[in-house]
Design a protein around this motif. Structure first.
Motif, PDB file in Angstrom:
ATOM      1  N   ILE A   1      14.113  15.004  24.343  1.00  0.00           N
ATOM      2  CA  ILE A   1      13.313  13.648  25.114  1.00  0.00           C
ATOM      3  C   ILE A   1      13.033  12.567  23.954  1.00  0.00           C
ATOM      4  O   ILE A   1      12.032  12.665  23.652  1.00  0.00           O
ATOM      5  N   ASN A   2      13.964  11.632  24.230  1.00  0.00           N
ATOM      6  CA  ASN A   2      13.885   9.928  23.402  1.00  0.00           C
ATOM      7  C   ASN A   2      12.692   9.646  24.100  1.00  0.00           C
ATOM      8  O   ASN A   2      13.612   8.491  25.364  1.00  0.00           O
ATOM      9  N   PHE A   3      11.819   9.067  23.304  1.00  0.00           N
ATOM     10  CA  PHE A   3      11.108   7.688  24.138  1.00  0.00           C
ATOM     11  C   PHE A   3      11.440   6.460  23.668  1.00  0.00           C
ATOM     12  O   PHE A   3      10.151   5.515  23.858  1.00  0.00           O
ATOM     13  N   LYS A   4      12.267   6.264  22.278  1.00  0.00           N
ATOM     14  CA  LYS A   4      12.674   4.653  22.317  1.00  0.00           C
ATOM     15  C   LYS A   4      12.962   3.988  22.601  1.00  0.00           C
ATOM     16  O   LYS A   4      12.137   3.298  22.671  1.00  0.00           O
TER      17      LYS A   4
END
Length: 47
Positions: free
Chosen positions: A17-20
């Protein structure tokens, strides 16, 4: 069995999961074909 980035065993499919870009309101993680848990994120302001 798959392993995570630290070499620990992962039960099931490994997903990242990428929260960038943004943080979603919630995510749903399936425990099996029909059941799972929803995780809700809350904004924390320490000021």
């Amino acid at each position: 069995m798959e392993e995570d980035l630290n070499g620990q065993p992962v039960l099931g499919i490994l997903n990242l999961i990428n929260f960038k870009e943004e943080i979603p309101h919630s995510i749903f993680i399936y425990l099996n074909q029909d059941d799972g848990d929803e995780y809700v994120f809350h904004k924390y302001n320490d000021k």
